[in-house]
Design a protein around this motif. Structure first.
Motif, PDB file in Angstrom:
ATOM      1  N   UNK A  22      11.249   4.002  -3.217  1.00  0.00           N
ATOM      2  CA  UNK A  22       9.969   4.509  -2.729  1.00  0.00           C
ATOM      3  C   UNK A  22       8.897   4.531  -3.819  1.00  0.00           C
ATOM      4  N   UNK A  23       9.273   4.955  -5.042  1.00  0.00           N
ATOM      5  CA  UNK A  23       8.273   5.090  -6.114  1.00  0.00           C
ATOM      6  C   UNK A  23       7.658   3.731  -6.453  1.00  0.00           C
ATOM      7  N   UNK A  24       8.525   2.722  -6.595  1.00  0.00           N
ATOM      8  CA  UNK A  24       8.024   1.374  -6.905  1.00  0.00           C
ATOM      9  C   UNK A  24       7.122   0.857  -5.787  1.00  0.00           C
ATOM     10  N   UNK A  25       7.532   1.090  -4.549  1.00  0.00           N
ATOM     11  CA  UNK A  25       6.739   0.605  -3.413  1.00  0.00           C
ATOM     12  C   UNK A  25       5.389   1.303  -3.326  1.00  0.00           C
ATOM     13  N   UNK A  26       5.374   2.610  -3.635  1.00  0.00           N
ATOM     14  CA  UNK A  26       4.094   3.327  -3.605  1.00  0.00           C
ATOM     15  C   UNK A  26       3.177   2.818  -4.720  1.00  0.00           C
ATOM     16  N   UNK A  27       3.782   2.584  -5.889  1.00  0.00           N
ATOM     17  CA  UNK A  27       3.014   2.004  -6.995  1.00  0.00           C
ATOM     18  C   UNK A  27       2.457   0.628  -6.590  1.00  0.00           C
ATOM     19  N   UNK A  28       3.266  -0.165  -5.915  1.00  0.00           N
ATOM     20  CA  UNK A  28       2.807  -1.481  -5.458  1.00  0.00           C
ATOM     21  C   UNK A  28       1.599  -1.359  -4.527  1.00  0.00           C
ATOM     22  N   UNK A  29       1.613  -0.353  -3.649  1.00  0.00           N
ATOM     23  CA  UNK A  29       0.483  -0.173  -2.737  1.00  0.00           C
ATOM     24  C   UNK A  29      -0.816   0.042  -3.511  1.00  0.00           C
ATOM     25  N   UNK A  30      -0.761   0.907  -4.524  1.00  0.00           N
ATOM     26  CA  UNK A  30      -1.976   1.141  -5.333  1.00  0.00           C
ATOM     27  C   UNK A  30      -2.334  -0.112  -6.134  1.00  0.00           C
ATOM     28  N   UNK A  36       0.295 -13.724   9.468  1.00  0.00           N
ATOM     29  CA  UNK A  36       1.391 -13.298   8.583  1.00  0.00           C
ATOM     30  C   UNK A  36       2.530 -12.579   9.311  1.00  0.00           C
ATOM     31  N   UNK A  37       2.333 -12.252  10.578  1.00  0.00           N
ATOM     32  CA  UNK A  37       3.404 -11.577  11.332  1.00  0.00           C
ATOM     33  C   UNK A  37       3.347 -10.076  11.192  1.00  0.00           C
ATOM     34  N   UNK A  38       3.603  -9.599   9.969  1.00  0.00           N
ATOM     35  CA  UNK A  38       3.443  -8.165   9.711  1.00  0.00           C
ATOM     36  C   UNK A  38       3.191  -7.988   8.219  1.00  0.00           C
ATOM     37  N   UNK A  39       2.620  -6.843   7.859  1.00  0.00           N
ATOM     38  CA  UNK A  39       2.301  -6.599   6.445  1.00  0.00           C
ATOM     39  C   UNK A  39       3.451  -5.818   5.799  1.00  0.00           C
ATOM     40  N   UNK A  40       4.128  -6.435   4.799  1.00  0.00           N
ATOM     41  CA  UNK A  40       5.263  -5.736   4.176  1.00  0.00           C
ATOM     42  C   UNK A  40       4.825  -4.479   3.411  1.00  0.00           C
ATOM     43  N   UNK A  41       5.717  -3.534   3.298  1.00  0.00           N
ATOM     44  CA  UNK A  41       5.463  -2.318   2.528  1.00  0.00           C
ATOM     45  C   UNK A  41       5.075  -2.668   1.090  1.00  0.00           C
ATOM     46  N   UNK A  42       4.013  -2.012   0.620  1.00  0.00           N
ATOM     47  CA  UNK A  42       3.560  -2.237  -0.757  1.00  0.00           C
ATOM     48  C   UNK A  42       2.515  -3.317  -0.896  1.00  0.00           C
ATOM     49  N   UNK A  43       2.314  -4.114   0.167  1.00  0.00           N
ATOM     50  CA  UNK A  43       1.313  -5.192   0.116  1.00  0.00           C
ATOM     51  C   UNK A  43      -0.024  -4.689   0.657  1.00  0.00           C
ATOM     52  N   UNK A  44      -1.082  -5.495   0.461  1.00  0.00           N
ATOM     53  CA  UNK A  44      -2.420  -5.093   0.908  1.00  0.00           C
ATOM     54  C   UNK A  44      -3.204  -6.280   1.431  1.00  0.00           C
ATOM     55  N   UNK A  45      -4.071  -6.026   2.411  1.00  0.00           N
ATOM     56  CA  UNK A  45      -5.005  -7.041   2.924  1.00  0.00           C
ATOM     57  C   UNK A  45      -6.386  -6.388   3.068  1.00  0.00           C
ATOM     58  N   UNK A  57     -15.875  -2.721   2.698  1.00  0.00           N
ATOM     59  CA  UNK A  57     -14.556  -3.256   3.042  1.00  0.00           C
ATOM     60  C   UNK A  57     -13.558  -2.132   3.310  1.00  0.00           C
ATOM     61  N   UNK A  58     -12.543  -2.476   4.110  1.00  0.00           N
ATOM     62  CA  UNK A  58     -11.348  -1.633   4.178  1.00  0.00           C
ATOM     63  C   UNK A  58     -10.181  -2.452   3.629  1.00  0.00           C
ATOM     64  N   UNK A  59      -9.471  -1.889   2.683  1.00  0.00           N
ATOM     65  CA  UNK A  59      -8.248  -2.514   2.179  1.00  0.00           C
ATOM     66  C   UNK A  59      -7.087  -1.775   2.835  1.00  0.00           C
ATOM     67  N   UNK A  60      -6.287  -2.510   3.589  1.00  0.00           N
ATOM     68  CA  UNK A  60      -5.177  -1.905   4.327  1.00  0.00           C
ATOM     69  C   UNK A  60      -3.904  -2.118   3.525  1.00  0.00           C
ATOM     70  N   UNK A  61      -3.213  -1.035   3.249  1.00  0.00           N
ATOM     71  CA  UNK A  61      -1.925  -1.172   2.565  1.00  0.00           C
ATOM     72  C   UNK A  61      -0.892  -0.324   3.293  1.00  0.00           C
ATOM     73  N   UNK A  62       0.365  -0.723   3.169  1.00  0.00           N
ATOM     74  CA  UNK A  62       1.446   0.018   3.823  1.00  0.00           C
ATOM     75  C   UNK A  62       2.256   0.726   2.749  1.00  0.00           C
ATOM     76  N   UNK A  63       2.164   2.044   2.730  1.00  0.00           N
ATOM     77  CA  UNK A  63       2.976   2.815   1.797  1.00  0.00           C
ATOM     78  C   UNK A  63       4.404   2.940   2.306  1.00  0.00           C
ATOM     79  N   UNK A  64       5.313   3.356   1.414  1.00  0.00           N
ATOM     80  CA  UNK A  64       6.712   3.516   1.842  1.00  0.00           C
ATOM     81  C   UNK A  64       6.924   4.785   2.666  1.00  0.00           C
TER      82      UNK A  64
END
Ligand code: ADP
Length: 191
Positions: free
Chosen positions: A98-106, A62-71, A82-89
């Protein structure tokens, strides 16, 4: 602190996320997935190289994990599965989505958990370390996003694992405040 909300136990734990045993723990990663400081470094060093090897395979694809996404990867030597890796803002003053992106991470972490049959999941306080998200605001987003999931009853247990007592106290206060006005709650029990 444990509370049963509808059919899900919501826990606030003061401690280290690398030593708790859940189906999945969440890592506040960065978009390279190559490890780093804070909780990311702690998870990689306690979990061992299997985690990093899976992260490398994902990044190759995937190249890199965008902010707010998870793998998701193995948890290696950690007690969890398991470990779920997510990138917060990164906090840039609050007017940069920032708020929307943090919500997306969860939300994306919870969605991926469900897709992998995870019944119990633990989160750190995403973005509130090196990424400097103010903890009061971050706690409101974390708790309200998690509570929304309880409406669907998919999880047995969702925990926030807070590394400092100060953060634990802020999350506990936020939890009480939100619960008082929460419309999705049919049943609240102190466990
Ligand atoms: P971010 O880059 O998303 O801000 P950090 O790892 O710097 O990620 O911080 C996120 C939160 O994780 C901070 O509140 C920090 O105190 C906490 N933290 C650090 N180590 C651990 C750990 N072992 N277990 C749980 N939380 C941790």
């Amino acid at each position: 602190m444990d509370k049963l909300i509808n059919n899900t136990t919501i826990s606030l734990i003061h401690g280290d996320i690398t030593i708790v045993k859940f189906d999945a723990i969440v890592n506040a990663a960065n978009s390279t997935l190559m490890g780093g400081g804070g909780v990311d470094g702690a998870i990689h060093s306690a979990g061992g190289e299997d985690i990093l090897n899976e992260c490398k395979k994902i990044i190759k694809k995937i190249g890199s994990l965008p902010t707010g996404e998870a793998v998701i990867t193995t948890a290696g030597k950690l007690p969890s599965k398991f470990v779920i890796h997510t990138v917060g803002p990164i906090w840039r003053g609050g007017r940069n989505n920032e708020a929307q992106l943090l919500m997306n991470s969860y939300n994306n972490s919870l969605k991926l958990a469900i897709q992998n049959g995870v019944k119990t999941i633990a989160f750190p306080s995403i973005s509130t370390g090196v990424y400097r998200y103010p903890v009061q605001e971050a706690s409101e987003i974390a708790i309200s996003t998690i509570l929304n999931y309880c409406k669907e009853n998919n999880f047995e247990k969702i925990a926030m694992v807070l590394y400092s007592k100060d953060f634990y106290n802020i999350y506990a206060q936020t939890f009480e405040t939100i619960l008082q006005k929460w419309d999705g709650v049919k049943k609240v029990c102190k466990l």
